[in-house]
Design an enzyme around this catalytic site. Structure first.
Site, PDB file in Angstrom:
ATOM      1  N   THR A 318       0.714  -6.237   8.354  1.00  0.00           N
ATOM      2  CA  THR A 318       1.252  -5.839   7.045  1.00  0.00           C
ATOM      3  C   THR A 318       0.159  -5.923   5.978  1.00  0.00           C
ATOM      4  OG1 THR A 318       3.444  -6.650   7.629  1.00  0.00           O
ATOM      5  CG2 THR A 318       3.011  -6.315   5.288  1.00  0.00           C
ATOM      6  N   TRP A 321      -2.461  -3.263   6.581  1.00  0.00           N
ATOM      7  CA  TRP A 321      -1.935  -1.936   6.256  1.00  0.00           C
ATOM      8  C   TRP A 321      -2.123  -1.628   4.769  1.00  0.00           C
ATOM      9  CZ3 TRP A 321       1.828  -0.172   2.877  1.00  0.00           C
ATOM     10  CH2 TRP A 321       2.242   1.155   3.053  1.00  0.00           C
ATOM     11  N   HIS A 322      -2.006  -2.671   3.938  1.00  0.00           N
ATOM     12  CA  HIS A 322      -2.093  -2.449   2.498  1.00  0.00           C
ATOM     13  C   HIS A 322      -3.482  -2.093   2.018  1.00  0.00           C
ATOM     14  CE1 HIS A 322       1.987  -3.989   2.171  1.00  0.00           C
ATOM     15  NE2 HIS A 322       2.004  -3.434   0.984  1.00  0.00           N
ATOM     16  N   GLY A 323      -4.484  -2.363   2.839  1.00  0.00           N
ATOM     17  CA  GLY A 323      -5.810  -1.968   2.415  1.00  0.00           C
ATOM     18  C   GLY A 323      -6.866  -2.561   3.310  1.00  0.00           C
ATOM     19  N   PHE A 469      -3.357   3.039  -0.748  1.00  0.00           N
ATOM     20  CA  PHE A 469      -2.988   2.469   0.546  1.00  0.00           C
ATOM     21  C   PHE A 469      -2.925   3.509   1.653  1.00  0.00           C
ATOM     22  CE2 PHE A 469      -0.745  -0.496  -2.419  1.00  0.00           C
ATOM     23  CZ  PHE A 469      -1.844  -1.300  -2.504  1.00  0.00           C
TER      24      PHE A 469
END
Lengths: 469, 403
Positions: A318, A321-323, A469
């Site tokens: 998670t 995934w955001h960056g 993102f």
């Protein structure tokens, strides 16, 4: 293109609505596909190729997954894996190459690695996840094969949710892609949700963004405890109103074209624990991870230790995934740890103590989470943390900071109220009591459109957070 | 049907607004320039495939929409009103003070995709100290070479108009800047006019524009007086000038930036010396020390027709302008290194000196070359505080005198 721009509202949307409603239903998906590709190509003319690649790969392999899923389990699985790998490959190459090379280059033997400077294709994290849900839903027999590539292409590229979600699972819109109803009630409801989102984004989030930047600069000259907290708190508001505003606009636009997407936010800041927060924040992403990662890994069915492992894996991903940056990984891990601690004992404890303390607890850790999220440069983040807790020679407050707090107070109060279900509840009560209150909606829409247009004409400061993102 | 009327109304409101503005946008004629904002507006960009791929086309198209939007000024004013209604007391980084006094507090820089905000009521002490050191060296070199020198740093509106700022405004920040500057430049040829200007402002004298960041001609006159005194010379008294109001519709740069379209205009005056008329002077715009243009007196009246009327003083910014009095010889020569604040001071100094006026911001070959080409009796630097804390151009004061 972004929703909160003049060209979107006063050219693109008008043309799209016209085209969509003058053609018969069987061409409507095609219209949506074409305008969605234009929407994407407007800001990313070249990267449209990557999206088309992903669509074609998933569609073709989807065909084979569907063909073999009832006859040859092994083959179906193989095609699923190939499809997922090819899609994730695009995400990996375009999102993570820079980061991985930058980190590997630290190793002496690897220092020859080039300084790749790949620009992130907008929305790739969102549409890759949507595409994956198609392949997996097909394999699990939870969805039928897409009618044709136009219908599938429409699903992936659909401009309302294309660049910032919500992440729509294929099985949720399978039927809608084949047949969906449009009527005035639905359209009006879409307009209402869209306008609410526009207000959140332009009037609150963009103002918060500007204030946040301004206060960060102020903190460079006047290190104060209050000033440092303000930066993080204003960012807390910014990211919520930015992202949930964008989701509202997406849901509203979808409804104008007959689609029903699931809600993406459910007043996350009124949570009484971090566990609850993640049930209310970016729900489409949490659901995605739960269904396609957490449960396949065994979820909570294989004992506490396996469950903790699964939580750890999910939250690492998670974050990542955001960056492609360490602070996002740290941010994911941070929540993973809190969630595990809450599972072990804290949740039970939080249920016993007075509600107000549970709220304070949750908000504190949410805000600290945004502190990690905000500072991509970890050193800067630590400097700021010292400032927040008074460890860096900082005074508590200065007259200048106080002046600014007072100036921003009305906006903060609007943001606080807007973060709770209070306005919606009041409106519902009012309409039930007096039927005239329904006319608040058309008046509200007119006012919001007018005010937001004024802000869009004036302002050039409209950064969009989830763009990265 | 009746119970759906609100839905129909909602849809109608939306459709009418979206389609109405879309149609209006394409029907109306484009403007090439914005008078209010003093800039060229984006017109319909030309389409080319290359420009689409590079993203230039969509950027220009976005600007085109913002710049040519119907009722643009109305919307800009409306936004500033809403910001005030939200009690922010500012719009686009400009504070609205008493009696329509505007002052820039922060500015927004847009550099391609990067957008950043700069706080200009705060400053970096280390950086400023380095810059002022360079100025001090300049000072001592000139003094050693026997050249009279003085250094003027005009205030920003935010410094001078403290009494007009909203309650609680952090005026201490500009006080800190002023006392820092004073401390750094103690015992140098820095002319400290801050208290004088504030007193005059508070006494209601019209020394700074309300809608522009510059000082008025009266403010420039007071600066001239101080410069003359520092050289031990006698300035002309105020009564020696006839004040001509040449505009009462000056809306300055701060006004444009602020969006406060309801704030009224400023007045501009020219001060004409009663003994020596302006047409005895010639201003020669030079490039590489060769004349490229010249005009009689100090003003370009054409610029009064434009929005930025302050640009009529010395015809706005040029790298180098020589100002001489016709048919005179043996007057002292002065080097005026300046930003635009110097433009309204130059006409006063020209009464006493032949001026080489050089712009510190537009300077392309360093200042050494001016010292090599001329023999100066006096040097004046006029560089305003906003410039001093936000750019590094004071570094350009590096010179060598080896004769």
């Amino acid at each position: 293109m972004v929703f909160s721009s003049l060209i979107f509202l006063f050219l693109y949307l008008a043309v799209t609505i016209t085209l969509y409603y003058i053609v018969p239903f069987k061409f409507r998906n095609l219209v949506l596909l074409i305008v969605s590709l234009l929407f994407y190509g407007w800001g990313e003319p070249l990267y449209i190729i990557i999206m088309i690649y992903s669509i074609v790969v998933a569609y073709v392999f989807g065909f084979y997954i569907d063909k073999y899923r009832d006859t040859d389990e092994k083959k179906a699985k193989m095609f699923l894996v190939i499809s997922l790998v090819l899609n994730l490959l695009a995400l990996f190459v375009f999102k993570y190459t820079n980061f991985i090379f930058d980190n590997l280059r630290v190793i002496p033997l690897m220092s020859w690695l080039p300084d790749t400077n790949i620009k992130l294709p907008i929305g790739i994290s969102f549409y890759t996840f949507q595409i994956m849900s198609y392949s997996i839903d097909l394999y699990r027999r939870q969805a039928k094969r897409a009618a044709n590539i136009i219908s599938f292409g429409t699903y992936v590229s659909l401009f309302p949710q294309l660049i910032a979600g919500p992440i729509v699972r294929y099985k949720d819109v399978d039927d809608q892609l084949r047949k969906r109803e449009t009527n005035i009630t639905k359209f009006a409801s879409g307009v209402q949700t869209f306008s609410a989102g526009l207000f959140k984004k332009i009037i609150i989030a963009d103002s918060m963004a500007a204030i946040c930047e301004y206060m960060k600069n102020t903190a460079m000259y006047e290190t104060t405890v209050v000033g440092a907290w303000m930066v993080v708190i204003f960012f807390t508001f910014q990211i919520y109103f930015d992202f949930s505003g964008y989701s509202d606009m997406a849901i509203g636009l979808g409804r104008m074209f007959g689609f029903e997407f699931l809600e993406n936010f459910n007043y996350p800041y009124i949570s009484k624990s971090i566990t609850e927060f993640w049930r209310r924040w970016h729900m489409s992403l949490s659901t995605w991870f739960k269904e396609y990662v957490y449960i396949p890994l065994g979820g909570n069915r294989k004992g506490l230790l396996i469950q903790f492992r699964n939580i750890a894996i999910v939250w690492f991903i998670t974050g990542f995934w955001h960056g492609a940056s360490w602070n996002y990984i740290l941010w994911g891990v941070y929540f993973g740890i809190i969630l595990i601690i809450e599972k072990i004992f804290l949740l039970k404890f939080l249920e016993k103590i007075p509600k107000v303390f549970a709220h304070i607890y949750a908000l504190f850790f949410i805000v600290m989470g945004w502190w990690i999220f905000y500072f991509r440069d970890l050193n800067k983040g630590v400097d700021f943390l010292k400032m927040m807790f008074g460890f860096s020679n900082s005074t508590f407050i200065t007259g200048g900071i106080l002046y600014d707090i007072i100036r921003f107070l009305p906006l903060v109060i609007i943001a606080i109220i807007g973060s709770t279900p209070f306005p919606k509840k009041q409106f519902k009560m009012l309409t039930e009591k007096y039927s005239v209150a329904r006319y608040v909606v058309p008046v509200g829409v007119a006012v919001v459109l007018f005010v937001c247009t004024a802000y869009m004409v004036n302002s050039t400061f409209s950064p969009f957070l989830y763009y990265i993102f | 049907m009746k119970n759906k009327f609100d839905k129909i109304l909602t849809t109608a409101v939306f459709i009418i607004m979206i389609f109405g503005f879309t149609i209006l946008f394409w029907v109306q004629k484009d403007n090439n320039i914005s008078e209010d904002e003093n800039r060229v507006l984006q017109t319909l960009p030309e389409f080319s495939f290359d420009r689409l791929i590079s993203g230039d086309y969509s950027t220009d198209m976005n600007d085109y929409f913002a710049d040519q939007f119907p009722f643009r000024n109305f919307f800009i004013n409306a936004k500033s009103r809403i910001e005030l209604a939200l009690l922010k007391k500012e719009n686009n980084g400009v504070v609205l003070g008493d009696d329509g006094q505007l002052a820039v507090r922060s500015s927004l820089n847009r550099d391609f995709d990067e957008i950043e905000i700069q706080n200009i009521d705060q400053f970096d002490k280390t950086r400023l100290s380095i810059l002022l050191d360079i100025e001090k060296q300049f000072d001592s070199k000139l003094t050693a070479a026997g050249i009279d020198y003085c250094f003027v740093m005009p205030m920003r509106s935010v410094d001078i108009a403290q009494s007009a700022m909203p309650a609680g405004f952090p005026n201490y920040r500009s006080d800190e800047l002023l006392s820092f500057v004073r401390e750094e430049l103690r015992d140098t040829h820095f002319l400290d006019m801050y208290d004088m200007f504030r007193e005059k402002y508070d006494a209601g004298e019209y020394v700074y524009y309300r809608t522009d960041h510059h000082w008025t001609t009266l403010g420039a006159y007071y600066c001239y007086v101080e410069i003359m005194k520092s050289f031990g010379m006698e300035p002309y008294p105020l009564e020696a000038f006839t004040q001509e109001k040449i505009s009462d519709s000056f809306y300055g740069t701060t006004w444009s930036k602020s969006g406060f379209r309801f704030v009224g205009s400023d007045e501009i005056y020219y001060f004409h010396n009663n003994e020596i008329s302006d047409d005895k002077f010639t201003s020669i715009v030079k490039s590489n020390f060769a004349e490229i243009n010249s005009f009689t007196g100090f003003y370009n009246h054409e610029k009064l027709k434009e929005k930025d009327k302050y640009g009529s003083f010395m015809s706005g910014s040029s790298t180098h302008i020589s100002i001489t009095m016709n048919n005179t010889e043996g007057r002292e020569k002065i080097l005026l290194l300046k930003d635009s604040f110097g433009h309204s001071v130059a006409p006063f100094l020209a009464l006493h000196f032949d001026i080489e006026m050089v712009d510190l911001d537009y300077l392309d070959k360093g200042i050494q070359i001016y010292f090599n080409n001329y023999n100066f009796d006096k040097v004046v630097v006029i560089y305003n505080l906003d410039n001093v804390i936000s750019n590094d151009n004071l570094q350009r004061l590096k010179v060598n005198f080896e004769k």
